[in-house]
Design a protein around this motif. Structure first.
Motif, PDB file in Angstrom:
ATOM      1  N   SER A 262       0.839  -1.199   0.000  1.00 25.00           N
ATOM      2  CA  SER A 262       0.000   0.000   0.000  1.00 25.00           C
ATOM      3  C   SER A 262       0.872   1.246   0.000  1.00 25.00           C
ATOM      4  CB  SER A 262      -0.937   0.007   1.211  1.00 25.00           C
ATOM      5  OG  SER A 262      -0.199  -0.074   2.413  1.00 25.00           O
ATOM      6  N   PHE A 263       0.321   2.328  -0.543  1.00 26.69           N
ATOM      7  CA  PHE A 263       0.990   3.623  -0.595  1.00 26.69           C
ATOM      8  C   PHE A 263       0.041   4.691  -0.040  1.00 26.69           C
ATOM      9  CE2 PHE A 263       2.871   1.103  -3.984  1.00 26.69           C
ATOM     10  CZ  PHE A 263       4.235   1.338  -3.807  1.00 26.69           C
ATOM     11  N   THR A 264       0.620   5.736   0.506  1.00 25.38           N
ATOM     12  CA  THR A 264      -0.183   6.855   0.977  1.00 25.38           C
ATOM     13  C   THR A 264      -0.902   7.515  -0.197  1.00 25.38           C
ATOM     14  OG1 THR A 264       1.426   7.266   2.729  1.00 25.38           O
ATOM     15  CG2 THR A 264      -0.130   9.034   2.250  1.00 25.38           C
ATOM     16  N   ASP A 265      -2.155   7.825  -0.022  1.00 25.38           N
ATOM     17  CA  ASP A 265      -2.918   8.511  -1.060  1.00 25.38           C
ATOM     18  C   ASP A 265      -2.323   9.909  -1.267  1.00 25.38           C
ATOM     19  OD1 ASP A 265      -4.950  10.017  -2.476  1.00 25.38           O
ATOM     20  OD2 ASP A 265      -6.354   8.425  -1.930  1.00 25.38           O
ATOM     21  N   PRO A 266      -1.874  10.239  -2.492  1.00 25.68           N
ATOM     22  CA  PRO A 266      -1.224  11.537  -2.706  1.00 25.68           C
ATOM     23  C   PRO A 266      -2.152  12.747  -2.548  1.00 25.68           C
ATOM     24  CG  PRO A 266      -1.566  10.427  -4.796  1.00 25.68           C
ATOM     25  CD  PRO A 266      -1.920   9.440  -3.716  1.00 25.68           C
ATOM     26  N   ASN A 314     -10.887   9.869  -7.913  1.00 30.07           N
ATOM     27  CA  ASN A 314     -10.925   9.294  -9.252  1.00 30.07           C
ATOM     28  C   ASN A 314      -9.528   9.320  -9.872  1.00 30.07           C
ATOM     29  OD1 ASN A 314     -11.477   8.392 -11.798  1.00 30.07           O
ATOM     30  ND2 ASN A 314     -12.798  10.096 -12.371  1.00 30.07           N
ATOM     31  N   TYR A 315      -8.817   8.185  -9.773  1.00 32.57           N
ATOM     32  CA  TYR A 315      -7.492   8.072 -10.384  1.00 32.57           C
ATOM     33  C   TYR A 315      -7.544   7.331 -11.719  1.00 32.57           C
ATOM     34  CZ  TYR A 315      -5.396   9.530  -5.948  1.00 32.57           C
ATOM     35  OH  TYR A 315      -5.030  10.237  -4.828  1.00 32.57           O
ATOM     36  N   SER A 316      -8.699   6.795 -12.069  1.00 33.05           N
ATOM     37  CA  SER A 316      -8.799   5.961 -13.263  1.00 33.05           C
ATOM     38  C   SER A 316      -9.021   6.765 -14.536  1.00 33.05           C
ATOM     39  CB  SER A 316      -9.924   4.936 -13.082  1.00 33.05           C
ATOM     40  OG  SER A 316     -11.135   5.587 -12.753  1.00 33.05           O
ATOM     41  N   THR A 317      -9.980   7.713 -14.521  1.00 37.69           N
ATOM     42  CA  THR A 317     -10.287   8.473 -15.727  1.00 37.69           C
ATOM     43  C   THR A 317      -9.808   9.923 -15.665  1.00 37.69           C
ATOM     44  OG1 THR A 317     -12.486   9.049 -14.875  1.00 37.69           O
ATOM     45  CG2 THR A 317     -12.306   7.040 -16.193  1.00 37.69           C
ATOM     46  N   ASN A 318      -9.481  10.402 -14.495  1.00 37.07           N
ATOM     47  CA  ASN A 318      -8.938  11.755 -14.360  1.00 37.07           C
ATOM     48  C   ASN A 318      -7.428  11.699 -14.612  1.00 37.07           C
ATOM     49  OD1 ASN A 318      -7.794  14.215 -13.212  1.00 37.07           O
ATOM     50  ND2 ASN A 318      -9.804  14.549 -12.270  1.00 37.07           N
ATOM     51  N   LEU A 319      -7.005  12.179 -15.789  1.00 40.74           N
ATOM     52  CA  LEU A 319      -5.603  12.054 -16.196  1.00 40.74           C
ATOM     53  C   LEU A 319      -4.652  12.777 -15.250  1.00 40.74           C
ATOM     54  CD1 LEU A 319      -5.946  12.484 -20.075  1.00 40.74           C
ATOM     55  CD2 LEU A 319      -5.809  10.375 -18.738  1.00 40.74           C
ATOM     56  N   GLU A 320      -5.061  13.928 -14.757  1.00 41.39           N
ATOM     57  CA  GLU A 320      -4.199  14.685 -13.847  1.00 41.39           C
ATOM     58  C   GLU A 320      -3.986  13.927 -12.537  1.00 41.39           C
ATOM     59  OE1 GLU A 320      -4.062  19.036 -11.549  1.00 41.39           O
ATOM     60  OE2 GLU A 320      -5.609  18.601 -13.045  1.00 41.39           O
ATOM     61  N   HIS A 321      -5.063  13.383 -11.993  1.00 41.38           N
ATOM     62  CA  HIS A 321      -4.950  12.596 -10.760  1.00 41.38           C
ATOM     63  C   HIS A 321      -4.143  11.317 -10.999  1.00 41.38           C
ATOM     64  CE1 HIS A 321      -8.786  14.552  -8.867  1.00 41.38           C
ATOM     65  NE2 HIS A 321      -7.754  15.368  -8.953  1.00 41.38           N
ATOM     66  N   GLY A 322      -4.381  10.679 -12.156  1.00 40.08           N
ATOM     67  CA  GLY A 322      -3.652   9.453 -12.480  1.00 40.08           C
ATOM     68  C   GLY A 322      -2.156   9.679 -12.587  1.00 40.08           C
ATOM     69  N   GLU A 323      -1.761  10.792 -13.215  1.00 45.27           N
ATOM     70  CA  GLU A 323      -0.344  11.113 -13.357  1.00 45.27           C
ATOM     71  C   GLU A 323       0.271  11.430 -11.990  1.00 45.27           C
ATOM     72  OE1 GLU A 323       3.159  11.289 -15.254  1.00 45.27           O
ATOM     73  OE2 GLU A 323       1.223  10.739 -16.167  1.00 45.27           O
ATOM     74  N   LYS A 324      -0.503  12.065 -11.149  1.00 47.01           N
ATOM     75  CA  LYS A 324      -0.011  12.395  -9.805  1.00 47.01           C
ATOM     76  C   LYS A 324       0.221  11.119  -9.000  1.00 47.01           C
ATOM     77  CE  LYS A 324      -0.856  15.622  -6.019  1.00 47.01           C
ATOM     78  NZ  LYS A 324      -1.728  16.721  -5.519  1.00 47.01           N
ATOM     79  N   LEU A 325      -0.696  10.163  -9.117  1.00 47.23           N
ATOM     80  CA  LEU A 325      -0.545   8.891  -8.413  1.00 47.23           C
ATOM     81  C   LEU A 325       0.660   8.116  -8.938  1.00 47.23           C
ATOM     82  CD1 LEU A 325      -1.540   6.711  -6.451  1.00 47.23           C
ATOM     83  CD2 LEU A 325      -3.058   5.884  -8.274  1.00 47.23           C
ATOM     84  N   LYS A 326       0.829   8.084 -10.252  1.00 52.38           N
ATOM     85  CA  LYS A 326       1.955   7.381 -10.872  1.00 52.38           C
ATOM     86  C   LYS A 326       3.296   7.959 -10.379  1.00 52.38           C
ATOM     87  CE  LYS A 326       4.027   6.756 -15.481  1.00 52.38           C
ATOM     88  NZ  LYS A 326       5.170   7.662 -15.226  1.00 52.38           N
ATOM     89  N   SER A 327       3.402   9.290 -10.389  1.00 51.03           N
ATOM     90  CA  SER A 327       4.620   9.944  -9.936  1.00 51.03           C
ATOM     91  C   SER A 327       4.871   9.689  -8.442  1.00 51.03           C
ATOM     92  CB  SER A 327       4.529  11.451 -10.203  1.00 51.03           C
ATOM     93  OG  SER A 327       5.665  12.131  -9.702  1.00 51.03           O
ATOM     94  N   HIS A 328       3.802   9.670  -7.672  1.00 44.06           N
ATOM     95  CA  HIS A 328       3.913   9.447  -6.225  1.00 44.06           C
ATOM     96  C   HIS A 328       4.440   8.042  -5.924  1.00 44.06           C
ATOM     97  CE1 HIS A 328       2.966   9.527  -1.971  1.00 44.06           C
ATOM     98  NE2 HIS A 328       2.204   8.452  -2.121  1.00 44.06           N
ATOM     99  N   ILE A 329       3.916   7.035  -6.636  1.00 44.92           N
ATOM    100  CA  ILE A 329       4.368   5.652  -6.418  1.00 44.92           C
ATOM    101  C   ILE A 329       5.830   5.502  -6.812  1.00 44.92           C
ATOM    102  CG2 ILE A 329       4.043   3.265  -7.172  1.00 44.92           C
ATOM    103  CD1 ILE A 329       1.057   3.835  -7.399  1.00 44.92           C
ATOM    104  N   GLU A 330       6.222   6.113  -7.929  1.00 41.70           N
ATOM    105  CA  GLU A 330       7.618   6.055  -8.359  1.00 41.70           C
ATOM    106  C   GLU A 330       8.549   6.643  -7.302  1.00 41.70           C
ATOM    107  OE1 GLU A 330       7.139   6.309 -13.252  1.00 41.70           O
ATOM    108  OE2 GLU A 330       7.545   8.119 -12.068  1.00 41.70           O
ATOM    109  N   LYS A 331       8.187   7.812  -6.770  1.00 39.02           N
ATOM    110  CA  LYS A 331       9.031   8.472  -5.769  1.00 39.02           C
ATOM    111  C   LYS A 331       9.100   7.666  -4.476  1.00 39.02           C
ATOM    112  CE  LYS A 331       8.366  13.191  -7.501  1.00 39.02           C
ATOM    113  NZ  LYS A 331       7.773  14.532  -7.222  1.00 39.02           N
ATOM    114  N   GLU A 332       7.974   7.055  -4.096  1.00 34.18           N
ATOM    115  CA  GLU A 332       7.950   6.258  -2.874  1.00 34.18           C
ATOM    116  C   GLU A 332       8.827   5.017  -3.014  1.00 34.18           C
ATOM    117  OE1 GLU A 332       6.209   6.357   0.458  1.00 34.18           O
ATOM    118  OE2 GLU A 332       6.880   8.310  -0.270  1.00 34.18           O
ATOM    119  N   LEU A 333       8.735   4.336  -4.154  1.00 36.87           N
ATOM    120  CA  LEU A 333       9.567   3.156  -4.390  1.00 36.87           C
ATOM    121  C   LEU A 333      11.052   3.535  -4.427  1.00 36.87           C
ATOM    122  CD1 LEU A 333       7.467   1.251  -7.082  1.00 36.87           C
ATOM    123  CD2 LEU A 333       7.915   0.507  -4.744  1.00 36.87           C
ATOM    124  N   GLU A 334      11.359   4.659  -5.062  1.00 35.06           N
ATOM    125  CA  GLU A 334      12.748   5.114  -5.124  1.00 35.06           C
ATOM    126  C   GLU A 334      13.278   5.499  -3.745  1.00 35.06           C
ATOM    127  OE1 GLU A 334      12.239   6.884  -9.674  1.00 35.06           O
ATOM    128  OE2 GLU A 334      12.502   8.252  -7.975  1.00 35.06           O
TER     129      GLU A 334
END
Length: 408
Positions: A262-266, A314-334
């Motif tokens: 699990s990751f913190t909700d951005p 809404n992270y599925s169809t909202n492109l801005e939210h989806g990109e924010k979640l993607k970037s957040h997961i990448e930074k957390e894993l790194e």
């Protein structure tokens, strides 16, 4: 003619002179090793009863599924012979599934010598599972209850498959321990287990624990999570389940294909997002050894399934939210991987990611590689880890639930 037939039959029958009947065999399925007194080794054998749990069970209703024998001896070979003082059947190690070493012995300087003497035991296969127990190995074997498996060997067969799927522990064998110890370049990660109930407060995330810290209410208290780090054949420290997973993601021969976390909700930072990490491709790793301190760069491609979003953002169809979640997961894993890298360099001072496999290819001869001395060079290395996250699936219900509509 009859004379020749008699002579020929004598030659054919001589091949059975040393045969041992099946009922005369005692099949050991687990071997435990502990530090004994006066330089001796405490050896524990879990001997299976082949009738219990089989189709012939009606004849063994009142018999135990296994017998546990513990004794002290200079080495494993002598212990196997001494066991026949109380066990009437011939002890055989050809069916051993797991070799369990008590943590106290694993940390002792004498363990490397003991591990070398084990290789001289002909019956023991080198591909047996290699586990380190928090308590004594004899206590682990005694308290390891398998409610769903009558036969003890089946527990290790099935758990080996579960370990591959979860990545909570490395899939370690005795053969891998010997191989990594001989390299004298990196660490060996062994399965960490316990069979005692330790009433401790579990950490926030499920994979931030080691064996004995996961809060489970069940009939069996056996836990396998995290790993023991071996350096030069000796145990020096432990990794949590999360640290073990991140290390396995960068190893070239890891079998882990997916795991949940699990990751913190951005956006709603008080909530957590449940995910499934899918590893379809190996990490792209490059090692530059032109300088005395190596430079290591790694790109790790992963796919991420969104399992749950309690915040209903809404992270599925909202492109801005989806990109924010993607970037957040990448930074957390790194960030988390960088912490494990720093621990390996500053505390452990050993390569737990098997980067040395790539480094070795940069040298024309083994002598050049040995002069570079990876064990001493790695702690000063510059390590850069980048993750490439692809948001893969959002479950069957793509859009989050509309709370207002539910209330209406």
């Amino acid at each position: 003619m009859k004379k020749w037939m008699i002579i020929l039959s004598l030659f054919l029958l001589t091949g059975c002179w040393d045969k041992i009947e099946l009922e005369e065999q005692a099949f050991v399925v687990v071997v435990g090793l502990d530090k004994g007194e006066n330089g001796l080794l405490d050896v524990t054998y879990q001997i299976a009863n082949p009738q219990v749990g089989s189709t012939d069970r009606s004849k063994a209703d009142k018999e135990k599924a296994y017998e546990i024998v513990t004794l002290s001896a200079p080495n494993l070979t002598v212990a196997t012979q001494i066991t026949n003082v109380s066990v009437t059947r011939n002890i055989t190690l050809s069916h051993v599934k797991a070799l369990i070493v008590g943590e106290e012995l694993a940390k002792d300087n004498m363990f490397l010598h003991i591990s070398e003497t084990i290789t001289k035991e002909r019956g023991l296969r080198e591909n047996v599972l290699f586990l380190v127990s928090k308590e004594k190995a004899s206590e682990f074997i005694k308290h390891n209850k398998t409610p769903f498996e009558t036969r003890p060997h089946k527990f290790y067969d099935l758990m080996g498959q579960r370990w591959k799927e979860t990545g909570f522990v490395p899939l370690s064998t005795y053969q891998m321990y010997l191989k990594n110890t001989q390299h004298d370049a990196g660490a060996f990660l062994a399965i960490y287990s316990t069979a005692k109930n330790r009433k401790q407060e579990a950490k926030k995330e499920e994979d931030e624990n080691v064996a004995g810290e996961v809060k489970i209410r069940s009939g069996s208290h056996t836990q396998s999570i995290g790993s023991v780090v071996f350096k030069n054949g000796k145990a020096i420290d432990k990794l949590t389940g999360e640290e073990t997973r991140l290390a396995l993601m960068l190893q070239h021969d890891s079998d882990v294909q997916e795991w949940t976390t699990s990751f913190t909700d951005p956006i709603q930072t008080k909530e957590a997002i449940g995910t499934r990490i899918i590893i379809e491709k190996k990490a792209k790793i490059n090692v530059n050894t032109k300088k005395s301190s190596p430079v290591i760069t790694a790109t790790v491609p992963v796919k991420v399934d969104i399992v749950s979003v309690p915040s209903l953002v809404n992270y599925s169809t909202n492109l801005e939210h989806g990109e924010k979640l993607k970037s957040h997961i990448e930074k957390e894993l790194e960030r988390k991987t960088d912490n494990v890298v720093k621990k390996s360099q500053n505390e452990l001072k050993v390569d737990i990611f098997e980067f040395y496999y790539r480094a070795r290819r940069k040298f024309l001869t083994m002598k050049q590689y040995e002069r570079y001395n990876w064990m001493k060079s790695y702690p000063n290395a510059t390590v850069i880890i980048d993750y490439e996250v692809e948001l893969y699936q959002f479950g069957e219900q793509v859009l989050p639930t509309n709370r207002q509509r539910v209330r209406d």
